[in-house]
Design a protein around this motif. Structure first.
Motif, short mmCIF file in Angstrom:
data_model
loop_
_atom_site.label_atom_id
_atom_site.label_comp_id
_atom_site.label_asym_id
_atom_site.label_seq_id
_atom_site.Cartn_x
_atom_site.Cartn_y
_atom_site.Cartn_z
N SER A 76 1.23 -0.51 0.15
CA SER A 76 0.09 -0.17 0.11
C SER A 76 1.20 1.52 -0.07
CB SER A 76 -0.80 0.44 1.21
OG SER A 76 -0.09 -0.60 2.32
N PRO A 77 0.73 1.78 -1.17
CA PRO A 77 2.09 3.13 -1.38
C PRO A 77 2.23 3.84 -0.26
CG PRO A 77 0.78 2.84 -3.74
CD PRO A 77 -0.11 1.83 -1.91
N SER A 78 3.15 3.85 -0.34
CA SER A 78 3.03 4.84 1.12
C SER A 78 3.36 6.19 0.70
CB SER A 78 4.69 5.13 1.93
OG SER A 78 5.16 5.43 1.49
N ILE A 79 2.66 6.26 -0.02
CA ILE A 79 2.52 8.01 -1.16
C ILE A 79 1.39 8.38 -0.24
CG2 ILE A 79 2.86 9.90 -2.41
CD1 ILE A 79 5.11 9.79 -1.07
N PRO A 80 0.92 9.74 -0.07
CA PRO A 80 -0.74 10.23 -0.35
C PRO A 80 -0.62 10.89 -2.02
CG PRO A 80 -0.02 11.71 0.76
CD PRO A 80 1.29 10.50 0.59
N GLY A 81 -2.11 10.42 -2.28
CA GLY A 81 -2.37 10.33 -3.75
C GLY A 81 -3.34 9.06 -4.39
N THR A 82 -2.75 9.03 -5.98
CA THR A 82 -4.35 8.22 -6.17
C THR A 82 -3.56 7.25 -7.62
OG1 THR A 82 -5.80 10.08 -6.22
CG2 THR A 82 -6.77 8.01 -7.45
N PRO A 83 -3.10 5.87 -7.10
CA PRO A 83 -2.49 5.17 -7.39
C PRO A 83 -3.68 3.70 -7.95
CG PRO A 83 -1.72 4.66 -5.17
CD PRO A 83 -3.49 6.01 -5.59
N ASP A 111 3.03 -4.73 6.67
CA ASP A 111 3.49 -3.75 5.64
C ASP A 111 4.06 -2.09 6.49
OD1 ASP A 111 1.90 -1.20 4.67
OD2 ASP A 111 0.48 -0.99 5.42
N THR A 112 4.88 -2.66 5.97
CA THR A 112 6.35 -1.56 7.21
C THR A 112 6.34 -0.24 7.19
OG1 THR A 112 7.69 -1.90 5.33
CG2 THR A 112 7.84 -3.49 6.80
N ASN A 113 5.34 0.53 5.46
CA ASN A 113 5.08 1.58 6.07
C ASN A 113 3.43 1.41 7.31
OD1 ASN A 113 6.36 2.28 4.03
ND2 ASN A 113 4.63 1.52 2.52
N VAL A 114 2.97 0.53 8.19
CA VAL A 114 1.81 1.05 9.50
C VAL A 114 2.64 1.23 10.98
CG1 VAL A 114 1.57 -1.25 9.56
CG2 VAL A 114 0.40 0.33 9.79
N ILE A 115 1.91 2.60 10.85
CA ILE A 115 2.50 3.01 12.30
C ILE A 115 1.30 2.75 13.20
CG2 ILE A 115 2.83 5.33 13.80
CD1 ILE A 115 2.97 6.65 11.22
N GLU A 116 0.35 2.43 12.58
CA GLU A 116 -1.35 2.15 13.91
C GLU A 116 -2.45 1.56 12.87
OE1 GLU A 116 -3.11 3.25 17.42
OE2 GLU A 116 -2.21 4.72 16.74
N THR A 117 -3.11 0.97 13.31
CA THR A 117 -4.18 0.49 12.50
C THR A 117 -5.25 -0.28 13.23
OG1 THR A 117 -4.97 -0.38 9.91
CG2 THR A 117 -2.42 -1.66 11.20
N PHE A 118 -6.27 -0.54 12.98
CA PHE A 118 -6.91 -0.83 13.79
C PHE A 118 -8.62 -0.91 13.78
CE2 PHE A 118 -5.95 2.96 16.19
CZ PHE A 118 -7.76 3.80 16.23
N TRP A 134 0.35 5.89 8.73
CA TRP A 134 0.91 5.37 7.71
C TRP A 134 2.30 6.50 7.69
CZ3 TRP A 134 -3.11 7.65 5.49
CH2 TRP A 134 -3.21 7.95 4.51
N ARG A 135 3.60 5.78 7.50
CA ARG A 135 4.85 6.36 7.47
C ARG A 135 4.88 7.13 5.94
NH1 ARG A 135 6.16 2.52 10.19
NH2 ARG A 135 6.61 2.42 12.58
N CYS A 136 5.34 8.60 5.22
CA CYS A 136 5.26 8.75 4.66
C CYS A 136 7.19 9.02 4.83
CB CYS A 136 4.66 9.90 4.31
SG CYS A 136 2.74 10.35 3.93
N PRO A 137 7.48 9.75 3.45
CA PRO A 137 8.99 9.55 3.10
C PRO A 137 9.09 10.73 3.80
CG PRO A 137 8.20 9.66 0.90
CD PRO A 137 6.44 9.61 1.97
N LYS A 138 10.40 10.68 4.82
CA LYS A 138 11.16 11.99 5.24
C LYS A 138 11.45 13.01 4.07
CE LYS A 138 13.31 9.12 8.86
NZ LYS A 138 13.90 8.93 9.64
#
Length: 300
Positions: A76-83, A111-118, A134-138
């Motif tokens: 799940s791309p980690s970038i906000p946008g539309t894929p 999913d290494t991009n996930v910070i928290e999900t529930f 989710w984490r975004c690129p620094k």
């Protein structure tokens, strides 16, 4: 729900998607009009549709290039946008991929991009509300969403899709930027007893002005890498699930659900214009992220 031809983005109230909404989502996944191929390598193609270039609001689709069959081990791309991506998965039955996308405990592992999900609560036998951060690129700020998710099995095919809602107990957090899922989801199509394809379609308003390198990195690196990681996770899921509550699959057996019941009246639409916009357009990519990882990252 209004505006089925335009998908869920034209809704004017919180409603549970019906057959016409699922049909409209499938049509978008299969459409090629208006999409530009921005990446094609190793059996993965990424298509992008720019909606508002000045705000980096776009759609993204991932799928194999024409007439390409994905070899085993290529995915799940980690970038906000539309894929919008589509990928062929050998040695992965459609029902396994469907389970992997639903299983929130397994997602926390792969999913290494996930910070928290529930999961927050259950609406019907095939819809719920959940939280995902989710984490975004620094050096971008991380994003989160609260979404209403619905799913529909159709024989050997499956659709899972979501859109953003507001829940009074989960307002925007100070340490995150609340993004808006206008329409995000997966179309899984069974192609054999042990093979399937997956199309990922996402239109997410990141709430802010993003630098051009973010959109480029999303389509050229993050989206393909995320699809490959998902494929590897699918190969390892049956063994993992045997050791982790193997019979618990509330997405298949609603009577197993442990979630509290929610009423639609507790929810309201999350309009993008009601959230704060942040300007990150001038931010440069961090050095540590620039050469980030290999396409062959293993599932730990």
């Amino acid at each position: 729900m209004s505006g089925h031809d335009g998908g869920m983005s034209s809704r004017d109230s919180v409603q549970i998607p019906d057959d016409r909404d699922f049909g409209a989502f499938r049509a978008q996944c299969e459409s090629e009009r208006g999409w530009s191929l921005t990446y094609s390598k190793g059996g993965v193609g990424v298509w992008v549709q720019l909606l508002e270039p000045e705000r980096a609001l776009h759609k993204i689709k991932v799928r194999p290039p024409a007439r390409h069959t994905l070899l085993r081990g290529e995915t799940s791309p980690s970038i906000p946008g539309t894929p919008n991506p589509r990928m062929e998965c050998r040695d992965v039955p459609a029902e396994t991929l469907y389970d992997v996308l639903h299983d929130i405990e397994y997602r926390k592992k792969w999913d290494t991009n996930v910070i928290e999900t529930f999961d927050i609560g259950r609406l019907t036998a095939n819809s719920d509300v959940g939280y995902y951060a989710w984490r975004c690129p620094k050096p971008l700020k991380n994003r989160d969403v609260v979404t209403l998710r619905s799913w529909l099995p159709m024989g050997s095919d499956y659709i899972i899709m979501n859109y953003s809602v507001k829940h009074p107990k989960y307002p925007p957090r100070k340490d995150m930027v609340r993004a808006v899922s206008i329409q995000t989801g997966y179309l899984i199509e069974g192609t054999g007893a042990k093979s399937c394809t997956i199309t990922y379609l996402a239109q997410v308003d990141p709430k802010g002005s993003l630098p051009k390198w973010v959109v480029n990195k999303s389509s050229q690196f993050l989206a393909p890498k995320a699809m490959k990681k998902m494929y590897k996770a699918c190969l390892k899921y049956p063994e993992w699930k045997q050791k982790h509550d193997p019979h618990f699959k509330p997405w298949l057996f609603p009577e197993q659900s442990r979630l509290p019941a929610l009423a639609l009246s507790e929810l309201s639409l999350q309009h993008a214009d009601s959230l704060e916009n942040i300007d990150e357009s001038s931010l440069a990519e961090s050095k540590e992220d620039r050469g980030e990882g290999s396409d062959e990252d293993s599932l730990t």
